[in-house]
Enzyme design. Structure first.
Site, PDB file in Angstrom:
ATOM      1  N   GLU A 128      -6.319 -10.651  -1.449  1.00 25.92           N
ATOM      2  CA  GLU A 128      -7.176 -10.415  -0.270  1.00 25.92           C
ATOM      3  C   GLU A 128      -8.637 -10.321  -0.684  1.00 25.92           C
ATOM      4  OE1 GLU A 128      -5.758  -7.106   2.063  1.00 25.92           O
ATOM      5  OE2 GLU A 128      -3.652  -7.644   1.756  1.00 25.92           O
ATOM      6  N   ASN A 177       2.092  -5.220  -3.205  1.00 28.97           N
ATOM      7  CA  ASN A 177       0.683  -5.512  -2.915  1.00 28.97           C
ATOM      8  C   ASN A 177      -0.073  -4.220  -2.621  1.00 28.97           C
ATOM      9  OD1 ASN A 177      -1.348  -7.601  -2.297  1.00 28.97           O
ATOM     10  ND2 ASN A 177      -1.212  -6.889  -0.176  1.00 28.97           N
ATOM     11  N   ASP A 237     -12.359 -10.120  -1.226  1.00 30.88           N
ATOM     12  CA  ASP A 237     -13.664 -10.218  -0.570  1.00 30.88           C
ATOM     13  C   ASP A 237     -14.605  -9.286  -1.321  1.00 30.88           C
ATOM     14  OD1 ASP A 237     -12.723  -7.765   0.506  1.00 30.88           O
ATOM     15  OD2 ASP A 237     -12.451  -8.593   2.507  1.00 30.88           O
ATOM     16  N   HIS A 291     -10.458  -5.855  -2.658  1.00 32.58           N
ATOM     17  CA  HIS A 291     -11.565  -5.703  -1.701  1.00 32.58           C
ATOM     18  C   HIS A 291     -12.690  -4.947  -2.424  1.00 32.58           C
ATOM     19  CE1 HIS A 291      -9.206  -7.079   1.696  1.00 32.58           C
ATOM     20  NE2 HIS A 291      -8.254  -6.222   1.406  1.00 32.58           N
ATOM     21  N   GLU A 331       0.803  -1.239   0.000  1.00 37.26           N
ATOM     22  CA  GLU A 331       0.000   0.000   0.000  1.00 37.26           C
ATOM     23  C   GLU A 331       0.829   1.279   0.000  1.00 37.26           C
ATOM     24  OE1 GLU A 331      -2.669  -0.484   3.316  1.00 37.26           O
ATOM     25  OE2 GLU A 331      -3.592  -2.271   2.474  1.00 37.26           O
TER      26      GLU A 331
HETATM   27  O1  G3I Z   1      -5.796  -8.216  18.825  1.00 35.61           O
HETATM   28  C1  G3I Z   1      -6.447  -7.034  19.299  1.00 35.61           C
HETATM   29  C2  G3I Z   1      -7.292  -7.353  20.523  1.00 35.61           C
HETATM   30  O2  G3I Z   1      -6.470  -7.773  21.572  1.00 35.61           O
HETATM   31  C3  G3I Z   1      -8.083  -6.106  20.890  1.00 35.61           C
HETATM   32  O3  G3I Z   1      -8.933  -6.411  21.954  1.00 35.61           O
HETATM   33  C4  G3I Z   1      -8.892  -5.648  19.705  1.00 35.61           C
HETATM   34  C5  G3I Z   1      -9.731  -4.398  19.982  1.00 35.61           C
HETATM   35  O4  G3I Z   1      -9.015  -3.243  19.724  1.00 35.61           O
HETATM   36  O5  G3I Z   1      -8.015  -5.365  18.621  1.00 35.61           O
HETATM   37  C6  G3I Z   1      -7.310  -6.497  18.201  1.00 35.61           C
HETATM   38  O6  G3I Z   1      -6.460  -6.153  17.117  1.00 35.61           O
HETATM   39  C7  G3I Z   1      -7.096  -5.857  15.882  1.00 35.61           C
HETATM   40  C8  G3I Z   1      -6.609  -6.841  14.832  1.00 35.61           C
HETATM   41  O7  G3I Z   1      -7.149  -6.503  13.584  1.00 35.61           O
HETATM   42  C9  G3I Z   1      -6.986  -8.280  15.168  1.00 35.61           C
HETATM   43  O8  G3I Z   1      -8.364  -8.412  15.147  1.00 35.61           O
HETATM   44  C10 G3I Z   1      -6.698  -4.451  15.491  1.00 35.61           C
HETATM   45  O9  G3I Z   1      -7.270  -3.529  16.390  1.00 35.61           O
HETATM   46  C11 G3I Z   1      -7.199  -4.155  14.094  1.00 35.61           C
HETATM   47  O10 G3I Z   1      -6.692  -2.905  13.667  1.00 35.61           O
HETATM   48  C12 G3I Z   1      -6.717  -5.226  13.154  1.00 35.61           C
HETATM   49  O11 G3I Z   1      -7.296  -4.983  11.879  1.00 35.61           O
HETATM   50  C13 G3I Z   1      -6.629  -5.601  10.806  1.00 35.61           C
HETATM   51  C14 G3I Z   1      -6.287  -4.550   9.766  1.00 35.61           C
HETATM   52  O12 G3I Z   1      -5.685  -5.165   8.654  1.00 35.61           O
HETATM   53  C15 G3I Z   1      -5.313  -3.519  10.333  1.00 35.61           C
HETATM   54  O13 G3I Z   1      -4.871  -2.680   9.353  1.00 35.61           O
HETATM   55  C16 G3I Z   1      -7.573  -6.633  10.181  1.00 35.61           C
HETATM   56  O14 G3I Z   1      -7.765  -7.718  11.105  1.00 35.61           O
HETATM   57  C17 G3I Z   1      -6.953  -7.167   8.902  1.00 35.61           C
HETATM   58  O15 G3I Z   1      -7.915  -7.979   8.225  1.00 35.61           O
HETATM   59  C18 G3I Z   1      -6.571  -6.018   7.990  1.00 35.61           C
HETATM   60  O16 G3I Z   1      -5.973  -6.542   6.846  1.00 35.61           O
HETATM   61  C19 G3I Z   1      -5.610  -5.591   5.849  1.00 35.61           C
HETATM   62  C20 G3I Z   1      -4.362  -6.094   5.163  1.00 35.61           C
HETATM   63  O17 G3I Z   1      -3.362  -6.293   6.089  1.00 35.61           O
HETATM   64  C21 G3I Z   1      -3.922  -5.107   4.101  1.00 35.61           C
HETATM   65  N1  G3I Z   1      -4.987  -4.821   3.185  1.00 35.61           N
HETATM   66  C22 G3I Z   1      -6.233  -4.390   3.782  1.00 35.61           C
HETATM   67  C23 G3I Z   1      -6.713  -5.409   4.795  1.00 35.61           C
HETATM   68  C24 G3I Z   1      -8.048  -5.024   5.344  1.00 35.61           C
HETATM   69  O18 G3I Z   1      -7.977  -3.830   6.083  1.00 35.61           O
END
Ligand code: G3I
Length: 441
Positions: free
Chosen positions: A274, A208, A276, A245, A166
């Site tokens: 990725e 990516n 969806d 996405h 990105e």
């Molecule tokens: O693990 C913590 C947990 O302990 C906490 O209680 C909770 C509440 O704040 O957060 C949890 O962490 C979250 C994590 O996902 C696991 O669920 C983070 O806040 C959250 O920011 C994180 O989001 C991820 C996101 O990337 C961050 O940028 C998504 O799961 C993940 O699917 C997403 O993936 C990205 C790719 O890496 C890049 N392309 C876009 C894609 C979708 O956004």
């Protein structure tokens, strides 16, 4: 310049067999087998027929959930860590690396015979706090050290790395995204790729990004120009990842295949990394089919990964963008994806009387007294599907087809809505999935 290449291995076509009437035998599991070809009955098997992989993102904290791992293990053969290999996870303090959760995912994948995509080595987002506060040459060194240490830790175990994620801005500028990494100098991306190559010479190295699916978008063109420049100057790059996405604001573009083939023509693999697609029912199923068909039409589109297993696992859970519902049931989008991977939904350029059709049946939403059944026909646009209700089951409702009968054997024919249709069945004591066979009248 764009060119469309033929798929790596010739596809076996139903037409060549010229079956007369019934071509589908529906198994209890809701998977179609045909006498015309050994169609893959899982996503990974169907993709493997053309030498491609089919993958998913996996979250380490769900590996203890058997409903999750059962689907993941059965359907997918390429695994991406959804968050566990990102910078904040792997280097929480400078020069203190933590591979615990990344290793759990790699270990699960490899012990189940799967390959792994690495995601991601250098990104403006999800940086650990210490890195967010860095700049200039100190940040450049820290970034390169991170790339080297992480790629070295996983050396020999990664099919492809998203080396840089990105790095381009949204909108019409075609510019790089402003970030602390970008401010270390425009050459930060190539520096990261060179460090990754040195650390793991056998991993494919990908750039990516998202919103790079529409060939006319400035961001797509900017990434294209980066890859073209890297190839011209010998900067190591092997692949481009299109995150893909999609939702109503960002639909599957009509020129998606042009984008895939244009990147491929630069001499890199293209991976859909990725995927969806928000939505439901036949519209969502149709969009998944279009994405798969575009990939299959481009020989260097070597695999597709969806971003999660069930809708409830998705970062966009409310948009129900994946192939399995929250109960792990196959959705219509699953069926259309599987059919497309099996080549079943490739339009027949020369339809003849006597050509066959196939139908796949899958269970969808379920309530106390009734459940939905999704049916997807491939091989012909004119078809007659005989549906065998089980026991005392009876028809409550139908959509996207004309359905006659209410119990026993139903007959469905097209009503102009396409090849994906559905019925709601009163259980009346039987939860068995109805059977279905397809014929071309
Ligand atoms: O693990 C913590 C947990 O302990 C906490 O209680 C909770 C509440 O704040 O957060 C949890 O962490 C979250 C994590 O996902 C696991 O669920 C983070 O806040 C959250 O920011 C994180 O989001 C991820 C996101 O990337 C961050 O940028 C998504 O799961 C993940 O699917 C997403 O993936 C990205 C790719 O890496 C890049 N392309 C876009 C894609 C979708 O956004």
């Amino acid at each position: 310049m764009t060119r469309t290449l033929t798929p790596p291995r010739p596809r076996r076509r139903l037409r060549a067999i010229s079956l007369a009437t019934v071509t589908a035998v529906v198994l209890a599991a809701g998977v179609a087998a045909t006498s015309a070809q050994a169609a893959g009955s899982t996503l990974q098997a169907a993709a493997a027929e053309s030498g491609r992989y089919f993958g998913t993102a996996i979250a380490a904290n769900k590996l203890s959930e058997s409903a999750y791992t059962t689907i993941a293990n059965r359907e997918f053969n390429m695994i991406t860590a959804e968050n566990e290999m990102k910078l904040d996870a792997t280097e929480p303090n400078q020069n203190q690396f933590n591979f615990t959760n990344g290793d759990r995912i790699v270990s699960w994948a490899r012990s189940n015979g799967k390959q792994v995509r690495g995601h991601t080595l250098a990104w403006h987002s999800q940086q650990p706090g210490w890195m967010q506060n860095m700049s200039g040459s100190a940040l450049r060194s820290a970034m390169l050290n991170h790339v080297t240490q992480v790629a070295t830790h996983y050396r020999g175990q990664i099919h492809s790395w998203d080396v840089v994620n990105e790095a381009f801005a949204d909108g019409s500028s075609g510019a790089r995204r402003d970030s602390n990494l970008q401010r270390t100098g425009n050459d930060w991306i190539e520096a990261a790729f060179r460090a990754a190559r040195a650390a793991d010479p056998n991993a494919k190295l990908c750039y990516n990004d998202y919103n790079t699916d529409d060939w006319t978008h400035a961001k797509t063109q900017a990434v294209y120009n980066l890859v073209r420049d890297f190839k011209a100057r010998g900067v190591p790059i092997d692949c481009v990842g299109l995150q893909s996405h999609f939702n109503s604001q960002s639909p599957v573009p009509s020129n998606y295949q042009t984008t895939l083939s244009s990147f491929a023509a630069l001499g890199v693999d293209v991976q859909i990394t990725e995927l969806d697609i928000e939505g439901s029912g036949s519209a969502q199923a149709d969009n998944y089919r279009r994405v798969v068909e575009a990939c299959l039409a481009v020989s260097r589109c070597t695999g597709i990964s969806v971003w999660g297993v069930r809708d409830t696992d998705s970062w966009r859970a409310s948009g129900t963008p994946l192939l399995f519902d929250g109960n792990g049931n196959k959705k219509a989008a699953y069926t259309s994806t599987l059919n497309a991977l099996n080549g079943g939904s490739t339009p027949d350029p020369d339809p003849e009387p006597g050509d066959g059709c196939t139908v796949t049946v899958s269970r969808a939403n379920e309530w106390g007294d009734r459940f939905n059944v999704s049916l997807a026909v491939s091989g012909s646009s004119t078809w007659r599907v005989s549906i065998g209700l089980q026991g005392a089951q009876s028809l409550q409702n139908s959509w996207n087809a004309t359905v006659s009968g209410t119990s026993g054997t139903l007959t469905a024919t097209p009503n102009g809505a396409g090849n994906n249709f559905g019925i709601t069945v009163y259980k009346n004591g039987s939860t068995n999935l109805p059977t279905a066979t397809c014929s071309v009248p």
